[in-house]
Write a protein that holds these residues in place. Structure first.
Motif: not given
Length: 454
Positions: A395-414
């Motif tokens: 089911x995938x892996x957990x993002x490896x950095x705060x920058x990567x994780x924040x970029x996903x959350x910032x654009x997330x409609x969820x």
């Protein structure tokens, strides 16, 4: 404790209290507060108080953000209206029983400042109750203790700070007998301050303790968890010790978890809605949707449960923290651990969470994601991991950095659906700021690696 404003005022008079301590919680989970006179406190109970907006306009080092809209130099850092929650009254037993209260930025109906962590949790809790669920939560913390003082720590080399006890002795009765005055003072002080502990023991690592806080209503659980971290630090100071809840103190040692345990109940019927005795694994459909919701939402909300640069150094293989988007029964290598042995104790443990979190935001994330799964009837199609969760990439892996994780959350409609656009914009801006601050810093690692050779 007194339950009404009248009872509180009577208590202050009967006990001849001259002062009261108040605190709010900022975006990083840090208590920001003040001591006020008893007379001033009585007027605050009647009409609220102004609290400087800067507490949401700077980082944990009091450096002003230049990328948030809620407050800043652009509007002169006005006061926000804060309201004391009288249900949070406690006595600080190690400070002559001075009364203590938490405040937040929401009114009696729970409507308030979008970026306030406690207000966010109150809103998501109301959603759960409206949908027929009473969320019962608890958090457990691991942390390191060092024999030093703030002055000594800041004047020396932090990496050379001496652990309170040497060696790797998890669950050691012997090690907990060392510095036993601190150990027992901490347990007793937490109980006296309204933070009942289910257990306190040593963890693997030099000077590491772990505490499990007694479960309760999700808002009370977050209050307890937040106050616990400050209580530990204050009691540690009294014993010549400094405590840290950093997610990862050393790359050579396991990190500090802040695992969140959660279940949904029908309290009128005294029924755990996660438990189904007829199911092979004792999981109700409600629980399966809840677990599926967290698996689905975790990539969209990861910075809420892993909020710092340091958080991602804990999330590495073989260090008792997850790296994959997995779930399992009683398996400590997966992101989500289902415990379903009995009717009363069936629950979900979210193991991604580190000790460095803001408990209000981490619990908001867990609850909102679980409710999302229930609301959308997301099926738990991913099979439970059998064996080593570090090797299960299905089911995938957990993002490896705060920058990567924040970029996903910032654009997330969820994320915006779960937490609101205003909150997501502000919180992601604070995490982007954190990444910028780190990127601009020359570290000891760089000096040691490049100074002589390059």
């Amino acid at each position: 404790m007194p339950k009404t404003i009248e009872e509180i005022n009577a208590y202050l008079q009967d006990q001849a209290c001259t002062k009261v301590k108040l605190a709010i919680v900022d975006i990083d989970g840090i208590l920001r507060g003040k001591i006020v006179s008893a007379d001033k406190f009585q007027s605050i109970l009647e009409g609220g108080m102004g609290f400087c907006a800067v507490v949401f306009g700077w980082d944990m080092d009091d450096k002003s953000y230049d990328n948030v809209a809620v407050t800043g130099w652009h509007n002169g850092y006005p006061d926000f209206d804060a309201i004391v929650d009288i249900n949070t009254m406690r006595l600080i037993t190690w400070e002559n029983n001075i009364p203590f209260f938490l405040a937040d930025f929401s009114d009696a109906s729970g409507v308030g400042l979008d970026v306030c962590p406690r207000t966010l949790l109150k809103r998501i809790r109301r959603q759960a109750i409206a949908e027929g669920f009473t969320p019962l939560f608890s958090e457990e913390f691991e942390w390191f203790n060092f024999e030093t003082t703030p002055d000594a720590f800041h004047s020396g080399e932090p990496g050379r700070t001496k652990p309170m006890t040497p060696g790797m002795f998890g669950y050691s009765i012997l090690k907990s007998s060392q510095k036993s005055a601190f150990f027992h003072d901490l347990f007793d002080s937490c109980a006296g301050f309204g933070i009942p502990l289910e257990g306190l023991h040593t963890e693997t690592g030099p000077g590491v303790y772990e505490a499990a806080i007694q479960y309760g209503d999700v808002l009370e659980a977050a209050d307890r968890a937040t106050l616990f971290k400050t209580t530990v630090k204050e009691i540690a100071y009294r014993h010549g010790v400094m405590a840290t809840f950093m997610a990862k103190w050393s790359e050579k040692l396991p990190g500090n978890g802040g695992h969140i345990h959660q279940s949904l109940w029908d309290l009128e019927k005294k029924t755990n809605l996660f438990f189904n005795p007829a199911d092979r694994y004792h999981m109700s459909e409600t629980m399966k949707h809840y677990v599926a919701g967290q698996l689905h939402c975790l990539p969209h909300m990861l910075p809420l449960v892993a909020p710092t640069i340091n958080s991602y150094k804990r999330l590495v293989e073989g260090a008792w923290a997850p790296t994959t988007l997995t779930w399992a029964f009683d398996n400590r290598t997966t992101a989500l651990r289902v415990l379903s042995r009995s009717k009363s104790s069936t629950r979900l443990e979210t193991r991604v969470v580190g000790s460095d979190v803001n408990p209000y935001l981490a619990m908001s994330a867990c609850l909102a994601a679980g409710l999302y799964g229930i609301r959308h009837k997301i099926p738990l199609e991913q099979p439970a991991t059998l064996g080593n969760g570090y090797r299960d990439f299905s089911n995938g892996t957990i993002p490896a950095s705060l920058a990567e994780a924040t970029a996903v959350m910032k654009q997330s409609a969820v994320a915006k659906e779960l937490f609101g656009e205003a909150f997501v914009a502000h919180f992601c801006a604070t995490r982007e700021w954190e990444c910028r601050e780190f990127a601009a810093t020359v570290t000891d690692w760089e000096r040691k690696r490049y100074f002589e050779i390059i």
